[in-house]
Enzyme design. Structure first.
Site, PDB file in Angstrom:
ATOM      1  N   ASP A  93      -9.644   5.906  -2.863  1.00 52.59           N
ATOM      2  CA  ASP A  93      -8.337   6.381  -3.651  1.00 52.59           C
ATOM      3  C   ASP A  93      -8.694   6.935  -4.830  1.00 52.59           C
ATOM      4  O   ASP A  93     -10.036   7.253  -4.991  1.00 52.59           O
ATOM      5  CB  ASP A  93      -7.553   5.233  -3.782  1.00 52.59           C
ATOM      6  CG  ASP A  93      -7.985   4.382  -4.916  1.00 52.59           C
ATOM      7  OD1 ASP A  93      -9.148   4.222  -5.115  1.00 52.59           O
ATOM      8  OD2 ASP A  93      -7.179   3.762  -5.729  1.00 52.59           O
ATOM      9  N   TYR A  99      -6.460   7.044   3.358  1.00 48.28           N
ATOM     10  CA  TYR A  99      -6.567   6.056   2.583  1.00 48.28           C
ATOM     11  C   TYR A  99      -5.825   4.714   3.049  1.00 48.28           C
ATOM     12  O   TYR A  99      -6.569   3.685   3.250  1.00 48.28           O
ATOM     13  CB  TYR A  99      -6.077   6.325   1.247  1.00 48.28           C
ATOM     14  CG  TYR A  99      -5.810   4.915   0.363  1.00 48.28           C
ATOM     15  CD1 TYR A  99      -6.805   4.422  -0.055  1.00 48.28           C
ATOM     16  CD2 TYR A  99      -4.594   4.512   0.311  1.00 48.28           C
ATOM     17  CE1 TYR A  99      -6.627   3.236  -0.702  1.00 48.28           C
ATOM     18  CE2 TYR A  99      -4.131   3.323  -0.410  1.00 48.28           C
ATOM     19  CZ  TYR A  99      -5.662   2.731  -0.778  1.00 48.28           C
ATOM     20  OH  TYR A  99      -5.206   1.471  -1.330  1.00 48.28           O
ATOM     21  N   GLU A 105       0.716  -1.174  -0.039  1.00 49.60           N
ATOM     22  CA  GLU A 105      -0.153  -0.140   0.034  1.00 49.60           C
ATOM     23  C   GLU A 105       0.852   1.213  -0.025  1.00 49.60           C
ATOM     24  O   GLU A 105       0.642   2.202  -0.595  1.00 49.60           O
ATOM     25  CB  GLU A 105      -0.891   0.005   1.268  1.00 49.60           C
ATOM     26  CG  GLU A 105      -2.112  -0.929   1.154  1.00 49.60           C
ATOM     27  CD  GLU A 105      -2.928  -0.659  -0.125  1.00 49.60           C
ATOM     28  OE1 GLU A 105      -3.089   0.332  -0.554  1.00 49.60           O
ATOM     29  OE2 GLU A 105      -3.564  -1.646  -0.475  1.00 49.60           O
TER      30      GLU A 105
END
Length: 349
Positions: A145, A127, A44
């Site tokens: 996102d 996020y 991520e």
DNA sequence: GAACCGTGGGT
DNA sequence: TACCCAAGGTT
């Protein structure tokens, strides 16, 4: 704002994801237990503003070198920055290390599962905290996102421009996020945005949500999301200095914060509106200012840099830095702008 | 809120 | 080519 426009997209979207999920090295197949949180987190962070294809080789390299939180927490700073070189947004690497050490020191070597606790760690914004909580721990979190923004903006044909529409998009995303499989739902939205609901030429004929989509009904999917115009990128000028001595070149370490912070670099002078020539040279010498320049686009400005060089024979000036073997420059972990300059110089020699 | 912070792919 | 944009975060 009329947010009673909720609609059931989770079922068709998850069915599509079950059949069409991309196979990625950090991902568990749909419907299977979540993958190692360390892998989810590492991926991520690398994926922030960075495309999947760019991330994959870096992810594999990092996982082989630092397979878990303990090894990453013990990593050497310089080695980690070198490994990150070329991926960009170098604050991510600094925060990655800080977060790994916080996890090791304050969380018993394991990531906390809750979005609120994750949010406190360096590099975890809205996020990433939501994504890790949902994907790695199965918690229901609202994951938004750039893909999700686009999909939602089209589903509801939102006329308010980004970024002002972000709060409303979050409310709408919340309204369509299921209680179970929130992690798969988030990944499905992102896969849909990356492969079907693309910024240009969306493949609406293949979209599992086409019947639910207001933008599709209008026949104008590409009109969304509406965005405010971006400011033009100014041009800045600078000079990079190539000091050579017995097959080695002088490299310096940039300040810990700011542009290319913490990275190894060629010495540079100031970056200004006009070409600064030899201003800011690392030491006084008979520098040659070359005609060739190197251009490189950063996020908010374009750099046009001159190149200056000198070859030293006798005594080397006492100066902070490393004399790096020119034949081994690839291992120095230079950001792309300096790698470009080095290539240019080596072609001129 | 707005500026700052990289790089490469796609068109 | 020039521009848009990408699994955003920090200050």
């Amino acid at each position: 704002m009329p947010d009673n426009a909720s609609r059931d997209i989770a079922a068709p979207l998850l069915a599509w994801y079950d059949a069409n999920a991309r196979v990625l090295p950090w991902r568990a197949p749909p419907g299977t237990p979540p993958p190692d949180p360390y892998r989810v987190w590492l991926s991520e962070v690398m994926l922030q503003q960075t495309q999947v294809a760019t991330v994959i080789p870096y992810f594999e390299k990092f996982l082989a070198r630092w397979p878990d939180f303990a090894s990453l927490a013990a990593a050497d700073d310089a080695e980690l920055m070198t490994a990150w070189a070329g991926l960009g947004y170098y604050a991510r690497a600094r925060n990655l290390l800080a977060a790994a050490r916080a996890v090791a020191d304050e969380h018993g070597g394991k990531l906390p599962a809750s979005e609120a606790e994750l949010r406190k760690l360096p590099g975890f914004g809205a996020y990433t905290a939501a994504a890790v909580s949902a994907i790695a721990f199965g918690e229901r979190a609202v994951v938004v996102d750039g893909n999700v923004e686009r999909v939602i903006a089209r589903l509801f044909a939102l006329s308010d421009p980004l970024p002002g529409a972000k709060p409303r998009i979050r409310v709408l995303t919340d309204s369509v996020t299921p209680v179970t499989r929130a992690g798969d739902f988030a990944q499905a939205m992102m896969d849909l945005g990356a492969t079907i609901c693309t910024p240009r030429s969306p493949k609406c004929l293949l979209c599992p949500l086409a019947d639910h989509c207001d933008a599709r009904a209008q026949g104008l999917p590409e009109a969304y999301p509406v965005k405010v115009a971006k400011k033009a990128r100014p041009i800045r000028h600078g000079t990079m200095f190539w000091a050579e001595h017995h097959g080695r070149v002088l490299l310096v370490r940039r300040p810990a914060s700011g542009l290319l912070g913490g990275m190894r670099a060629l010495p540079t002078g100031p970056w200004t509106d006009v070409a600064p020539a030899l201003d800011g040279a690392p030491f006084a010498a008979g520098w040659t200012l070359h005609n060739a320049t190197v251009s490189h686009g950063f996020t908010h400005f374009e750099l046009v840099s001159a190149l200056a060089s000198v070859t030293l024979d006798g005594q080397v000036p006492v100066i902070q830095g490393e004399w790096w073997p020119i034949d081994d420059l690839d291992s120095a972990g230079l950001p792309t702008v300096f790698a470009k300059a080095a290539d240019q110089i080596r072609r001129m020699r």
